[in-house]
Design a protein around this motif. Structure first.
Motif, short mmCIF file in Angstrom:
data_model
loop_
_atom_site.label_atom_id
_atom_site.label_comp_id
_atom_site.label_asym_id
_atom_site.label_seq_id
_atom_site.Cartn_x
_atom_site.Cartn_y
_atom_site.Cartn_z
N PRO A 178 0.80 -1.23 0.00
CA PRO A 178 0.00 0.00 0.00
C PRO A 178 0.83 1.28 0.00
N ASN A 179 1.95 1.30 0.73
CA ASN A 179 2.76 2.51 0.81
C ASN A 179 3.46 2.82 -0.52
N LEU A 180 3.86 1.78 -1.25
CA LEU A 180 4.51 2.02 -2.54
C LEU A 180 3.48 2.32 -3.63
N ILE A 181 2.27 1.78 -3.48
CA ILE A 181 1.18 2.15 -4.38
C ILE A 181 0.89 3.65 -4.22
N ASN A 182 0.86 4.10 -2.97
CA ASN A 182 0.62 5.51 -2.67
C ASN A 182 1.75 6.39 -3.19
N LEU A 183 3.00 5.91 -3.05
CA LEU A 183 4.15 6.67 -3.55
C LEU A 183 4.07 6.83 -5.06
N LYS A 184 3.67 5.78 -5.76
CA LYS A 184 3.54 5.87 -7.22
C LYS A 184 2.50 6.94 -7.60
N LYS A 185 1.38 6.97 -6.91
CA LYS A 185 0.34 7.96 -7.21
C LYS A 185 0.89 9.37 -7.09
N LYS A 186 1.72 9.60 -6.10
CA LYS A 186 2.30 10.93 -5.90
C LYS A 186 3.35 11.24 -6.98
N ILE A 187 4.08 10.21 -7.41
CA ILE A 187 5.08 10.42 -8.47
C ILE A 187 4.41 10.78 -9.78
N LYS B 106 3.68 15.41 -7.73
CA LYS B 106 3.74 16.07 -6.41
C LYS B 106 5.17 16.49 -6.07
N TYR B 107 6.14 15.68 -6.52
CA TYR B 107 7.54 15.96 -6.20
C TYR B 107 8.28 16.61 -7.37
N GLY B 108 7.56 16.92 -8.44
CA GLY B 108 8.21 17.42 -9.65
C GLY B 108 8.71 16.26 -10.50
N GLU B 109 9.62 16.55 -11.42
CA GLU B 109 10.18 15.51 -12.28
C GLU B 109 11.30 14.77 -11.56
N CYS B 110 11.45 13.50 -11.90
CA CYS B 110 12.60 12.74 -11.39
C CYS B 110 13.77 12.98 -12.33
N ASN B 111 14.87 13.49 -11.80
CA ASN B 111 16.01 13.86 -12.62
C ASN B 111 17.04 12.74 -12.76
N LYS B 112 17.20 11.97 -11.71
CA LYS B 112 18.17 10.87 -11.76
C LYS B 112 17.88 9.90 -10.63
N CYS B 113 18.27 8.64 -10.86
CA CYS B 113 18.07 7.60 -9.85
C CYS B 113 19.34 6.77 -9.75
N ILE B 114 19.70 6.43 -8.53
CA ILE B 114 20.86 5.54 -8.30
C ILE B 114 20.37 4.34 -7.52
N VAL B 115 20.69 3.15 -8.04
CA VAL B 115 20.34 1.90 -7.37
C VAL B 115 21.63 1.16 -7.03
N GLU B 116 21.82 0.86 -5.76
CA GLU B 116 22.96 0.05 -5.30
C GLU B 116 22.45 -1.36 -5.05
N VAL C 51 10.11 0.46 -13.38
CA VAL C 51 9.13 0.34 -14.47
C VAL C 51 7.74 0.67 -13.93
N TYR C 52 7.43 0.19 -12.74
CA TYR C 52 6.14 0.47 -12.09
C TYR C 52 5.96 1.97 -11.85
N PHE C 53 7.03 2.63 -11.39
CA PHE C 53 6.95 4.07 -11.11
C PHE C 53 6.95 4.92 -12.38
N PHE C 54 7.79 4.55 -13.36
CA PHE C 54 8.08 5.47 -14.46
C PHE C 54 7.73 4.95 -15.86
N GLY C 55 7.37 3.69 -15.98
CA GLY C 55 6.91 3.19 -17.28
C GLY C 55 7.98 2.53 -18.11
N GLN C 56 7.80 2.59 -19.39
CA GLN C 56 8.54 1.81 -20.37
C GLN C 56 10.06 2.07 -20.35
N VAL C 57 10.81 0.98 -20.53
CA VAL C 57 12.26 1.06 -20.70
C VAL C 57 12.57 1.42 -22.16
N ILE C 58 13.35 2.47 -22.36
CA ILE C 58 13.70 2.92 -23.70
C ILE C 58 15.06 2.38 -24.14
N LYS C 59 16.01 2.35 -23.18
CA LYS C 59 17.38 1.98 -23.55
C LYS C 59 18.10 1.38 -22.35
#
Length: 321
Positions: free
Chosen positions: A143-152, A156-166, A183-191
């Motif tokens: 539920p908390n990540l479903i809610n986070l996606k809705k805000k993204i 609500k937070y503006g555009e996502c400029n960059k992401c780092i995954v360790e 993919v769930y948050f931002f959609g299709q993979v382009i490259k």
């Protein structure tokens, strides 16, 4: 309310084992315990090629267990089949389940398919048979990540400029979870792009890479150089804040940008708080709870469909070719 008659195929770790060593009321980490704990489901049967695992199901859950799919379906009316077999057997097992007449839905462990071609074939058969396939990327159901996606997606937070995954352990085993979450948050993979070379560890691949999503923002995946411990952290830089998901998303931490009191043109990252805690002790319960009202509708509109999973399969396939 009519209960959803459910069978589990594959009685290994995520099928039954993890919860056997824990208090079943405090932890729900397996399909068996999640189904047994939820009032909307009825566990009617289980299957495993290993007889000792079948005996465990019979002992701890008092449920019939089989080594033959055809025999299990002949003896039980089953609405939902849960596939928690080794990824190398997902295709052949899913194909057998799709041949059964009365099955309505399938929950399949990730990755659903080890390659795009096989996955598309299963997806085509499922549509012809009017059978839903849901893939258990469990973070999508929280539920908390479903809610986070809705805000993204509402900006609500503006555009996502960059992401780092360790990440550690491997691309297929662990990084795949976070490819799917993005993919769930931002959609299709382009490259997808490799950074340097990959190497093999424990039948998996590790290395650094970059994924570009449809809004042209990039996620940088960094292998942390160890398989001795679990390292899974996500940091997303938005216009208005920094969002962090440490320890695989155990918490959602949001840090706002505030004006620097000395340097007027600069901003600081202000540690706001732990925005929400995700109770991963019962993560499998959230999967079945979300699906309870949808599983028999044959609507094909799920939060984690086979089609969604193929985005991650395709991205990894391109990386490793």
């Amino acid at each position: 309310m009519k209960k959803i008659k459910t069978a589990i195929i594959g009685l290994g770790n995520i099928g039954i084992e993890y919860d056997l060593k824990l208090n079943k009321k405090d932890f729900i980490l397996t399909h068996t315990n999640a189904i047994n704990s939820h009032r909307s489901y009825k566990l009617v049967a289980g299957l495993d090629k290993n007889l000792s695992q079948c005996k465990k199901l019979q002992k701890y859950y008092n449920v019939s267990a089989y080594t033959s799919i055809d025999k299990m379906f002949a003896n039980h009316e089953i609405d939902l089949a849960v596939l928690s077999v080794n990824s190398h057997y997902l295709y052949s097992t899913c194909e057998k389940i799709l041949k059964q007449k009365k099955i309505k839905s399938i929950i399949c462990e990730k990755p659903f398919s080890t390659d795009i071609k096989s996955g598309k074939k299963l997806l085509k058969i499922s549509k012809q048979k009017d059978i839903n396939i849901i893939v258990n990327y469990f973070r999508r159901f929280h539920p908390n990540l479903i809610n986070l996606k809705k805000k993204i997606i509402s900006h609500k937070y503006g555009e996502c400029n960059k992401c780092i995954v360790e990440y550690s352990k491997g691309i297929n085993a662990y990084a795949s979870h976070f490819i799917d979450l993005l993919v769930y948050f931002f959609g299709q993979v382009i490259k997808v792009e490799k950074i340097g070379s990959f190497r093999k560890i424990n039948n998996d691949s590790v290395g650094d890479f970059v994924i570009t999503f449809k809004n042209n923002f990039k996620a940088h995946f960094i292998y942390m150089g160890t398989n001795e411990c679990l390292i899974n952290n996500i940091r997303m830089s938005f216009d208005k804040c920094l969002i962090e998901l440490p320890n695989g998303g155990e918490n959602v931490m949001i840090s706002e940008y505030t004006k620097n009191k000395i340097f007027k043109n600069e901003k600081n990252i202000d540690k706001l708080d732990i925005h929400s805690k995700l109770n991963f002790d019962k993560y499998m319960f959230y999967v079945f709870d979300y699906l309870k009202s949808k599983i028999n509708k044959r609507e094909g509109n799920f939060i984690s469909s086979a089609k969604d999973a193929l985005e991650t399969v395709g991205a990894i396939e391109k990386l490793l070719k």
